[in-house]
Design a protein around this motif. Structure first.
Motif, mmCIF file in Angstrom:
data_model
loop_
_atom_site.group_PDB
_atom_site.id
_atom_site.type_symbol
_atom_site.label_atom_id
_atom_site.label_comp_id
_atom_site.label_asym_id
_atom_site.label_seq_id
_atom_site.Cartn_x
_atom_site.Cartn_y
_atom_site.Cartn_z
ATOM 1 N N PHE A 71 -6.661 25.797 83.904
ATOM 2 C CA PHE A 71 -5.560 25.224 84.586
ATOM 3 C C PHE A 71 -5.711 25.656 86.070
ATOM 4 O O PHE A 71 -6.414 26.563 86.575
ATOM 5 N N GLU A 87 3.359 24.270 91.170
ATOM 6 C CA GLU A 87 2.888 23.379 89.998
ATOM 7 C C GLU A 87 1.797 23.813 89.352
ATOM 8 O O GLU A 87 0.754 24.428 89.793
ATOM 9 N N ILE A 88 1.858 23.471 88.064
ATOM 10 C CA ILE A 88 0.809 23.969 87.178
ATOM 11 C C ILE A 88 0.348 22.773 86.573
ATOM 12 O O ILE A 88 0.697 21.832 86.089
ATOM 13 N N LYS A 89 -1.311 22.619 86.562
ATOM 14 C CA LYS A 89 -1.924 21.412 86.055
ATOM 15 C C LYS A 89 -3.009 21.835 85.026
ATOM 16 O O LYS A 89 -3.694 22.777 85.115
ATOM 17 N N ASN A 90 -2.584 21.108 83.975
ATOM 18 C CA ASN A 90 -3.940 21.489 82.659
ATOM 19 C C ASN A 90 -5.033 20.840 83.036
ATOM 20 O O ASN A 90 -5.315 19.597 83.294
ATOM 21 N N ASN A 108 -2.060 16.729 82.847
ATOM 22 C CA ASN A 108 -0.711 16.569 83.057
ATOM 23 C C ASN A 108 -0.349 17.821 84.001
ATOM 24 O O ASN A 108 -0.776 18.848 83.921
ATOM 25 N N LYS A 109 0.796 17.556 84.765
ATOM 26 C CA LYS A 109 1.328 18.849 85.712
ATOM 27 C C LYS A 109 2.845 18.894 85.639
ATOM 28 O O LYS A 109 3.396 17.996 85.497
#
Length: 185
Positions: A71, A87-90, A108-109
């Motif tokens: 991530f 913001e965290i994004k896979n 997705n984030k």
């Protein structure tokens, strides 16, 4: 004027505290490349990545079950606001990322809440954001948990508890459990 009065105002820095847990961390040492208990500066325009590929990821997890890039985080300021967020994004095609109760598929984030748990596989990470004012950089501060961050949520027993306080589910039933029998016997 004294030098104290002329000195610039000290700027506070946003800090992301992350506490890591894995049930096999003592045996497999998957966190051995992380810098625990030391604040680390990250430029605001950098997008730090977590995963096993040391040539791409700033934070390396030494585990073959972790994706090359698991991530990524993005530090930003909300529009028309002085509030800073992450913001965290896979970035994993194979593993879903769970942020609190939200499941993120590949690419997705979402905005990270001020305090949340990030889970993938057997990994548990507690993330907490400490507010700051700096626009040039933020800090990370990594911690290692000795016990699980999330406890398994077992549904409460639906069996009535007798007056003696001893639940019958604590003792194996003696000969009362169903048995599989071959129809030819």
């Amino acid at each position: 004027m004294t030098s104290f009065e002329e000195a610039g105002t000290e700027e506070t820095v946003t800090c992301l505290h992350m506490t890591f847990y894995h049930p096999c961390q003592d045996d497999k040492m998957m966190f051995r490349c992380l810098n625990f208990r030391k604040r680390e500066q990250v430029r605001a325009d950098e997008m730090p990545k977590f995963g096993r590929d040391s040539s791409v990821c700033r934070y390396n997890l030494m585990d073959t079950r972790v994706s090359r890039i698991q991530f990524a985080l993005q530090f930003y300021r909300k529009l028309n606001s002085s509030e800073f967020c992450f913001e965290i994004k896979n970035m994993s095609k194979k593993t879903k990322l769970l942020v609190d109760q939200t499941e993120l598929g590949y690419l997705n984030k979402i905005d990270m809440p001020w305090k949340c748990t990030i889970c993938f596989g057997d990994y548990q990470i507690l993330a907490e954001i400490e507010e700051g004012e700096s626009v040039d950089y933020f800090e990370t501060y990594l911690h290692l948990a000795e016990v699980p961050i999330l406890q398994e949520r077992c549904p409460p027993s639906l069996l009535p508890i007798p007056e003696n306080g001893i639940s019958p589910s604590l003792f194996p039933s003696q000969g009362k459990s169903p048995m599989e029998i071959d129809e030819n016997e």
